[in-house]
Scaffold this motif. Sequence first.
Motif, mmCIF file in Angstrom:
data_model
loop_
_atom_site.group_PDB
_atom_site.id
_atom_site.type_symbol
_atom_site.label_atom_id
_atom_site.label_comp_id
_atom_site.label_asym_id
_atom_site.label_seq_id
_atom_site.Cartn_x
_atom_site.Cartn_y
_atom_site.Cartn_z
ATOM 1 N N LYS A 1 -0.376 -5.529 1.837
ATOM 2 C CA LYS A 1 -1.790 -5.769 2.107
ATOM 3 C C LYS A 1 -2.425 -6.469 0.910
ATOM 4 C CE LYS A 1 -3.793 -3.880 5.253
ATOM 5 N NZ LYS A 1 -3.964 -2.551 5.826
ATOM 6 N N CYS B 1 -4.607 0.568 0.267
ATOM 7 C CA CYS B 1 -5.422 -0.472 0.900
ATOM 8 C C CYS B 1 -6.767 0.108 1.365
ATOM 9 C CB CYS B 1 -4.675 -1.138 2.046
ATOM 10 S SG CYS B 1 -4.602 -0.166 3.557
ATOM 11 N N CYS C 1 -6.593 2.396 4.544
ATOM 12 C CA CYS C 1 -6.040 3.729 4.283
ATOM 13 C C CYS C 1 -7.014 4.553 3.438
ATOM 14 C CB CYS C 1 -4.700 3.633 3.558
ATOM 15 S SG CYS C 1 -3.393 2.975 4.603
ATOM 16 N N CYS D 1 0.869 -1.181 0.000
ATOM 17 C CA CYS D 1 0.000 0.000 0.000
ATOM 18 C C CYS D 1 0.905 1.230 0.000
ATOM 19 C CB CYS D 1 -0.899 0.000 1.240
ATOM 20 S SG CYS D 1 -1.718 1.588 1.542
ATOM 21 N N CYS E 1 0.245 3.210 3.874
ATOM 22 C CA CYS E 1 0.780 2.615 5.112
ATOM 23 C C CYS E 1 2.076 1.838 4.846
ATOM 24 C CB CYS E 1 -0.264 1.734 5.792
ATOM 25 S SG CYS E 1 -0.778 0.326 4.813
HETATM 26 ZN ZN LIG Z 1 -2.650 1.083 3.627
#
Ligand SMILES: [Zn+2]
Length: 414
Positions: free
Chosen positions: A10, A33, A36, A3, A6
């Motif tokens: 993911k 993701c 987020c 991602c 972050c």
């Molecule tokens: Zn994320």
Amino acid sequence: MLCIICRKDKDDMSDEHVIPDSLGGYYHIFNVCETCNSKMGEKVDSPLVNHKLTELYRFAQEIEGKKGIVPNPFSGIFLEEGNPDVKARVDINKEGKLEVLYHPAIKLTEDAGVVQSIEIAVDSKDEGRIDGILQKIVTRKGIPESAIIKGERRREIRTGGVGGRWEIDILKFKIGLLKIAYEFAVDSIPEFFSDVDAIKISEILKNANYEGAKEYAKIGSGLQPEIFEPFVNYLDLSSRKHYLVLTPAKFGLLCLVKLHNLFSIGIVLSKRKFLDFTETVIGVNDIDGRSFRKLRIPDLINECMGPVHTRFCYYFHDEHERAKGEPEVNSPGYRYEGNDKAEIPLYKKNGERYPFLAHQLLERSVCQSRKDENWQIEVFWFDEIQEYYVKSVGSGNMYRVIALEMSREQIRKV
Ligand SMILES: [Zn+2]
Ligand SMILES: [Zn+2]
């Protein structure tokens, strides 16, 4: 999959809208993701999307949100000037026009706990509500029905202005613009993702750190379209489009973000430049065309400019030569060898061919550029060490050339 916010591996990747939907954005990426994405929608996109200026803009441009509703930037209660007891609200009517509606105002005159009179003022549209309102007061105050003498209904036209107060955020919305710039850069320059500043920006976005965002969104107040000045010749800044420009600047990698005529900001994404000027990436989000596309500088020039016209500058040694040569080179049927191709052979005075072609000579020529209305004109002056000749196809005559002029007309903007 990693991602980009972050930076964790993911598997719940989502459809992330780089430019929010509600602003007419059509640029999607798929490496943010789910977590987020929804967190950013709340904390990062929202100060931009729900900004007072955005509401005004969407109202003026009639851009509907997800639920098909154009926001009412005047929502909230307004007070009549000089008469704070009268409250009004501003509604958007069926024709999309603003309309002031007065809230019902009730004035009770009491004497030693006994109601003497009830005055109910309503907007003319709410006239049917008077009886209902009266009934409520009567019930609440325990006034017997028989004691009520209904008075006259008066009509009044209010001429006073209605005033309200808005709070305009000048900080938080910048994080929404930073997100757009960051995602555009990560999507366009893969190496940027591991840059020190890129890592810091992803943290700022993840934590919705508004103060931190300000450190990057630092060119212009956010409301200055002037920062797009260098691109005015190529970008149609008056059209209903959003523009993103990722370009190298003195101080590093710069992303210019222009959300139609709403926000314009310059974001310094990194101290590294990553690109050469010709690699500048231009993102064009067409609100009416419901599309997003990316262009590089050469694409931009090809789209905006018409075909290249080339012509030589001739040199005649004396008047006699001029009198002989000028009519031929100026005649409409005149062609030199290689005329219609890019490969133009050059000759020496004695008729011997040079081992290179005209366009190869351009690299070591002095170039002069100028603009004449919509024409971009470049003149390449050949070195004076040697004499260069072109050969006429019709007559076989040789003519000395000292420069090549290439011109292109700008025919449109993107
Ligand atoms: Zn994320
Ligand atoms: Zn989408």
